[in-house]
Design an enzyme around this catalytic site. Structure first.
Site, PDB file in Angstrom:
ATOM      1  N   SER A  38      49.358  48.376  46.431  1.00  0.00           N
ATOM      2  CA  SER A  38      48.689  47.334  45.682  1.00  0.00           C
ATOM      3  C   SER A  38      48.479  47.712  44.217  1.00  0.00           C
ATOM      4  O   SER A  38      48.473  48.880  43.865  1.00  0.00           O
ATOM      5  CB  SER A  38      47.329  47.030  46.321  1.00  0.00           C
ATOM      6  OG  SER A  38      46.498  48.178  46.239  1.00  0.00           O
ATOM      7  N   VAL A  94      45.420  50.091  43.285  1.00  0.00           N
ATOM      8  CA  VAL A  94      45.484  51.445  43.830  1.00  0.00           C
ATOM      9  C   VAL A  94      46.845  52.083  43.537  1.00  0.00           C
ATOM     10  O   VAL A  94      46.954  53.047  42.782  1.00  0.00           O
ATOM     11  CB  VAL A  94      45.214  51.447  45.355  1.00  0.00           C
ATOM     12  CG1 VAL A  94      45.457  52.838  45.953  1.00  0.00           C
ATOM     13  CG2 VAL A  94      43.785  50.998  45.640  1.00  0.00           C
ATOM     14  N   CYS A  95      47.888  51.534  44.132  1.00  0.00           N
ATOM     15  CA  CYS A  95      49.208  52.177  44.086  1.00  0.00           C
ATOM     16  C   CYS A  95      49.834  52.182  42.693  1.00  0.00           C
ATOM     17  O   CYS A  95      50.619  53.078  42.370  1.00  0.00           O
ATOM     18  CB  CYS A  95      50.142  51.501  45.079  1.00  0.00           C
ATOM     19  SG  CYS A  95      49.500  51.536  46.765  1.00  0.00           S
ATOM     20  N   ALA A  96      49.505  51.196  41.879  1.00  0.00           N
ATOM     21  CA  ALA A  96      50.001  51.177  40.495  1.00  0.00           C
ATOM     22  C   ALA A  96      48.984  51.796  39.542  1.00  0.00           C
ATOM     23  O   ALA A  96      49.339  52.584  38.668  1.00  0.00           O
ATOM     24  CB  ALA A  96      50.335  49.755  40.064  1.00  0.00           C
TER      25      ALA A  96
END
Length: 244
Positions: free
Chosen positions: A152, A155-157
């Site tokens: 997401s 979070v992930c980016a």
């Protein structure tokens, strides 16, 4: 010490202090201005194809099922187009996934098909920058601009973007090649990136910024990879009138 000498010494000390304060006050605006310029550098520096590496984080089937801030089909289109455009420009691409054999599933097949020679780095840590393999792959490129997309967004980016920036890299996040699970998460991610001075871009703008010149021999391949619907319509309209 005589009273007159005491007064004289006090006067000299007061004068010295006033000069120091004046010099400090004069220097303060310059320091503040330098700080403002430094904080704005990320927004003023163009994305360069010669200094950029594209990091794609957790574009996994299981995570895509929860995306709600944009249509899943649009997200797939955008991240695949971004990957293809990066390849056309000679920009190295690094893919990573969180335990793809576990609950989040494999990387979406469309992205794997677009990047047949790019391995997916399997990791367990949430923040991709904290994975030694991911970090080593980025450092190996020798590039200092990191273009990041992830699912997401918040979070992930965002996590690797913040960590890599703290490590001295120029990081940017591709908003429409990232996705998340509700509007609150999208807002949180965007606010945190803005607070850290990490620019947000979109997939087509990032690629066109790296292309720079429409007379570049790679321009046709880049625009074909981007597959922008409005651009396709414009080209079809131009072709229709040109054939008359």
């Amino acid at each position: 010490m005589k009273h007159s000498k005491f007064i004289q010494a006090g006067a000299i000390a007061a004068l010295a202090f006033s000069l120091f304060a004046a010099n400090a006050a004069a220097a303060a605006p310059a320091v503040a201005a330098d700080a403002r310029v430094q904080s704005a550098n990320a927004y003023l520096t163009p994305q360069s194809r010669d200094d950029t590496v594209l990091l794609l984080v957790d574009h996994q089937v299981g995570l895509f099922t929860g995306v709600r801030d944009m249509p899943v089909a649009e997200l797939k289109h955008n991240v695949v187009a971004l990957a293809k455009a990066a390849q056309a420009l000679g920009v190295p691409v690094i893919m990573t996934a969180t335990m793809p054999d576990g609950m989040w599933g494999p990387t979406i097949p469309e992205l794997r098909a677009a990047l047949p020679g790019v391995p997916v780095i399997n990791r367990t840590v949430v923040n991709a920058w904290q994975d030694p393999q991911v970090q080593a792959a980025i450092r190996k490129t020798g590039r200092k601009q990191i273009l990041i997309a992830g699912v997401s967004l918040e979070v992930c980016a965002t996590f690797p973007a913040l960590s890599a920036k703290a490590a001295g890299y120029d990081t940017r996040v591709v908003l429409d090649a990232s996705g998340t699970f509700n509007d609150a998460k999208r807002t949180v991610g965007l606010q945190r990136l803005a607070g850290a001075g990490v620019p947000v871009t979109d997939y087509a703008t990032a690629a066109v910024e790296m292309l720079r010149d429409n007379t570049d021999p790679k321009a046709q391949d880049v625009y074909a990879a981007l597959d922008m619907p409005f651009a396709n319509l414009v080209w079809q309209l131009h072709s229709a009138f040109s054939n008359k």
